[in-house]
Design a protein around this motif. Structure first.
Motif, PDB file in Angstrom:
ATOM      1  N   PRO A  84       0.787  -1.293   0.086  1.00 24.81           N
ATOM      2  CA  PRO A  84      -0.069   0.107   0.036  1.00 24.81           C
ATOM      3  C   PRO A  84       0.805   1.287   0.056  1.00 24.81           C
ATOM      4  CG  PRO A  84       0.143  -0.851   2.339  1.00 24.81           C
ATOM      5  CD  PRO A  84       0.658  -1.732   1.189  1.00 24.81           C
ATOM      6  N   ALA A  85       2.129   1.248   0.244  1.00 23.24           N
ATOM      7  CA  ALA A  85       2.903   2.247   0.074  1.00 23.24           C
ATOM      8  C   ALA A  85       4.375   1.827  -0.029  1.00 23.24           C
ATOM      9  CB  ALA A  85       3.068   2.879   1.568  1.00 23.24           C
ATOM     10  N   PRO A  86       5.303   2.676  -0.745  1.00 16.99           N
ATOM     11  CA  PRO A  86       6.644   2.368  -1.074  1.00 16.99           C
ATOM     12  C   PRO A  86       7.497   1.677   0.042  1.00 16.99           C
ATOM     13  CG  PRO A  86       6.294   4.659  -1.940  1.00 16.99           C
ATOM     14  CD  PRO A  86       4.960   4.311  -0.816  1.00 16.99           C
ATOM     15  N   GLY A  87       8.211   0.721  -0.218  1.00 15.51           N
ATOM     16  CA  GLY A  87       8.665  -0.095   0.959  1.00 15.51           C
ATOM     17  C   GLY A  87       7.932  -1.085   1.772  1.00 15.51           C
ATOM     18  N   LEU A  88       6.863  -1.208   1.420  1.00 19.03           N
ATOM     19  CA  LEU A  88       5.912  -2.059   2.144  1.00 19.03           C
ATOM     20  C   LEU A  88       5.467  -2.886   1.300  1.00 19.03           C
ATOM     21  CD1 LEU A  88       3.909   0.232   4.510  1.00 19.03           C
ATOM     22  CD2 LEU A  88       5.888  -1.147   5.171  1.00 19.03           C
ATOM     23  N   VAL A  89       5.253  -4.333   1.603  1.00 25.22           N
ATOM     24  CA  VAL A  89       4.615  -5.189   0.968  1.00 25.22           C
ATOM     25  C   VAL A  89       3.258  -5.907   1.732  1.00 25.22           C
ATOM     26  CG1 VAL A  89       6.431  -5.905  -0.739  1.00 25.22           C
ATOM     27  CG2 VAL A  89       6.219  -7.163   1.526  1.00 25.22           C
ATOM     28  N   TYR A  90       2.547  -6.497   1.110  1.00 25.62           N
ATOM     29  CA  TYR A  90       1.285  -7.280   1.797  1.00 25.62           C
ATOM     30  C   TYR A  90       1.881  -8.379   2.661  1.00 25.62           C
ATOM     31  CZ  TYR A  90      -1.882  -4.163  -0.802  1.00 25.62           C
ATOM     32  OH  TYR A  90      -2.438  -2.925  -1.234  1.00 25.62           O
ATOM     33  N   ALA A  91       1.538  -8.706   3.731  1.00 29.28           N
ATOM     34  CA  ALA A  91       2.060 -10.029   4.460  1.00 29.28           C
ATOM     35  C   ALA A  91       1.164 -11.076   3.997  1.00 29.28           C
ATOM     36  CB  ALA A  91       2.155  -9.875   6.199  1.00 29.28           C
ATOM     37  N   GLY A  92       1.663 -12.208   3.502  1.00 29.78           N
ATOM     38  CA  GLY A  92       1.181 -13.284   2.987  1.00 29.78           C
ATOM     39  C   GLY A  92       0.658 -14.192   4.198  1.00 29.78           C
ATOM     40  N   PHE A  93      -0.216 -15.004   3.793  1.00 31.09           N
ATOM     41  CA  PHE A  93      -0.947 -16.106   4.631  1.00 31.09           C
ATOM     42  C   PHE A  93       0.002 -16.810   5.452  1.00 31.09           C
ATOM     43  CE2 PHE A  93      -2.522 -20.309   5.371  1.00 31.09           C
ATOM     44  CZ  PHE A  93      -3.377 -20.187   6.160  1.00 31.09           C
TER      45      PHE A  93
ATOM     46  N   GLN B 217      -5.784  -9.836   2.259  1.00 27.79           N
ATOM     47  CA  GLN B 217      -6.872  -9.381   3.304  1.00 27.79           C
ATOM     48  C   GLN B 217      -7.635 -10.758   3.686  1.00 27.79           C
ATOM     49  OE1 GLN B 217      -8.430  -5.813   1.369  1.00 27.79           O
ATOM     50  NE2 GLN B 217      -7.973  -4.895   3.536  1.00 27.79           N
ATOM     51  N   GLY B 218      -7.850 -11.014   4.904  1.00 28.98           N
ATOM     52  CA  GLY B 218      -8.856 -11.895   5.452  1.00 28.98           C
ATOM     53  C   GLY B 218     -10.137 -11.170   5.500  1.00 28.98           C
ATOM     54  N   TRP B 219     -11.164 -11.979   5.823  1.00 24.64           N
ATOM     55  CA  TRP B 219     -12.378 -11.041   5.880  1.00 24.64           C
ATOM     56  C   TRP B 219     -12.212 -10.096   7.145  1.00 24.64           C
ATOM     57  CZ3 TRP B 219     -16.548 -15.713   5.793  1.00 24.64           C
ATOM     58  CH2 TRP B 219     -16.362 -16.152   4.543  1.00 24.64           C
ATOM     59  N   HIS B 220     -11.655 -10.306   8.122  1.00 25.26           N
ATOM     60  CA  HIS B 220     -11.644  -9.422   9.281  1.00 25.26           C
ATOM     61  C   HIS B 220     -10.766  -8.251   8.849  1.00 25.26           C
ATOM     62  CE1 HIS B 220      -8.189 -11.855   9.133  1.00 25.26           C
ATOM     63  NE2 HIS B 220      -7.457 -11.047  10.103  1.00 25.26           N
ATOM     64  N   ASP B 221      -9.948  -8.278   7.764  1.00 28.22           N
ATOM     65  CA  ASP B 221      -9.205  -7.018   7.346  1.00 28.22           C
ATOM     66  C   ASP B 221     -10.140  -6.092   6.658  1.00 28.22           C
ATOM     67  OD1 ASP B 221      -6.300  -7.697   8.233  1.00 28.22           O
ATOM     68  OD2 ASP B 221      -6.449  -9.088   6.950  1.00 28.22           O
ATOM     69  N   LYS B 222     -11.072  -6.907   5.763  1.00 18.38           N
ATOM     70  CA  LYS B 222     -11.894  -6.207   4.784  1.00 18.38           C
ATOM     71  C   LYS B 222     -12.910  -5.486   5.652  1.00 18.38           C
ATOM     72  CE  LYS B 222     -11.324  -8.763   0.744  1.00 18.38           C
ATOM     73  NZ  LYS B 222     -10.441  -8.050   0.107  1.00 18.38           N
ATOM     74  N   ILE B 223     -13.268  -6.004   6.624  1.00 12.30           N
ATOM     75  CA  ILE B 223     -14.535  -5.640   7.483  1.00 12.30           C
ATOM     76  C   ILE B 223     -13.763  -4.390   8.271  1.00 12.30           C
ATOM     77  CG2 ILE B 223     -15.740  -6.032   9.635  1.00 12.30           C
ATOM     78  CD1 ILE B 223     -16.184  -9.094   8.852  1.00 12.30           C
ATOM     79  N   ALA B 224     -12.782  -4.316   8.600  1.00 13.26           N
ATOM     80  CA  ALA B 224     -12.206  -3.294   9.464  1.00 13.26           C
ATOM     81  C   ALA B 224     -11.543  -2.239   8.665  1.00 13.26           C
ATOM     82  CB  ALA B 224     -11.394  -3.853  10.689  1.00 13.26           C
ATOM     83  N   GLY B 225     -11.232  -2.761   7.467  1.00 12.05           N
ATOM     84  CA  GLY B 225     -10.342  -1.566   6.269  1.00 12.05           C
ATOM     85  C   GLY B 225      -8.906  -1.622   6.931  1.00 12.05           C
TER      86      GLY B 225
ATOM     87  N   TRP C 238      -8.952 -16.975   3.542  1.00 10.27           N
ATOM     88  CA  TRP C 238      -9.046 -16.044   2.517  1.00 10.27           C
ATOM     89  C   TRP C 238      -7.962 -15.242   1.981  1.00 10.27           C
ATOM     90  CZ3 TRP C 238     -13.360 -16.112  -0.616  1.00 10.27           C
ATOM     91  CH2 TRP C 238     -13.726 -15.190  -1.418  1.00 10.27           C
ATOM     92  N   ALA C 239      -7.200 -14.779   3.209  1.00  7.79           N
ATOM     93  CA  ALA C 239      -6.163 -13.829   3.077  1.00  7.79           C
ATOM     94  C   ALA C 239      -4.955 -14.812   2.158  1.00  7.79           C
ATOM     95  CB  ALA C 239      -5.353 -13.463   4.386  1.00  7.79           C
ATOM     96  N   ALA C 240      -5.074 -15.985   1.963  1.00  8.76           N
ATOM     97  CA  ALA C 240      -3.797 -16.707   1.119  1.00  8.76           C
ATOM     98  C   ALA C 240      -4.260 -16.379  -0.480  1.00  8.76           C
ATOM     99  CB  ALA C 240      -4.125 -18.211   1.403  1.00  8.76           C
ATOM    100  N   PHE C 241      -5.618 -16.146  -0.570  1.00  6.64           N
ATOM    101  CA  PHE C 241      -5.976 -16.070  -1.864  1.00  6.64           C
ATOM    102  C   PHE C 241      -6.199 -14.546  -2.621  1.00  6.64           C
ATOM    103  CE2 PHE C 241      -7.310 -20.044  -0.474  1.00  6.64           C
ATOM    104  CZ  PHE C 241      -6.375 -20.972  -1.237  1.00  6.64           C
TER     105      PHE C 241
END
Length: 154
Positions: A7-16, A139-147, A131-134
């Motif tokens: 979401p920002a330079p130098g950061l990656v989404y943490a995988g499952f 994002q898992g559902w909890h991430d999507k729910i909370a943003g 869900w976060a694996a795919f």
């Protein structure tokens, strides 16, 4: 290893898998807490029966104990996510829980919403957590729910 832009330079989404490992690290102090709860006389019961060489064990937690455990877990997750930027396991692995809108640490309100989403995600056979694996933003559902996103430095 494939890095997805974050979401920002130098950061990656943490995988499952790294998120699962962080949870396993968190599980150590949480299991100690559960053991202390059992020893202190809460209403955990187990019954094992044996028939023709097979054993079947049934575990039961009364509603009051389950409510207490859920409340303690809720406090742990909400405090660590909002005040430390991640749970102890996440911090040990260099992960952070951030606001999806601006990449800042989340507050208590968003952490409470994320915990409620965590419970919702776990109910249907943990599909919402897996869900976060795919998901393309991991994002898992909890991430999507909370943003929220879980991120790490590249």
């Amino acid at each position: 290893m494939v890095y997805r832009p974050g979401p920002a330079p130098g950061l990656v989404y943490a995988g499952f898998w790294i998120r699962l490992l962080a949870y396993m690290i968190d599980y150590i102090p949480l299991s100690v807490l559960a053991a202390v709860t059992r020893v202190s006389g809460s209403s955990f019961t187990s019954t094992c029966t044996s028939d023709a060489g097979t054993s079947i064990c049934t575990y039961h937690v009364d509603g009051g104990s389950l409510a207490i455990i859920t409340a303690v877990l809720g406090v742990y997750w909400v405090v660590t996510w909002s005040q430390l930027g991640g749970s102890l396991g996440q911090k040990a692995l260099g992960l952070r829980v951030v606001n999806a809108a601006d990449g800042t640490n989340i507050g208590i309100g968003k952490a409470v919403l994320r915990f409620i989403g965590y419970i919702i995600s776990a109910i249907p056979l943990t599909i919402g957590l897996i869900w976060a694996a795919f998901d393309h933003q991991k994002q898992g559902w909890h991430d999507k729910i909370a943003g929220t996103f879980v991120v790490r430095r590249t």
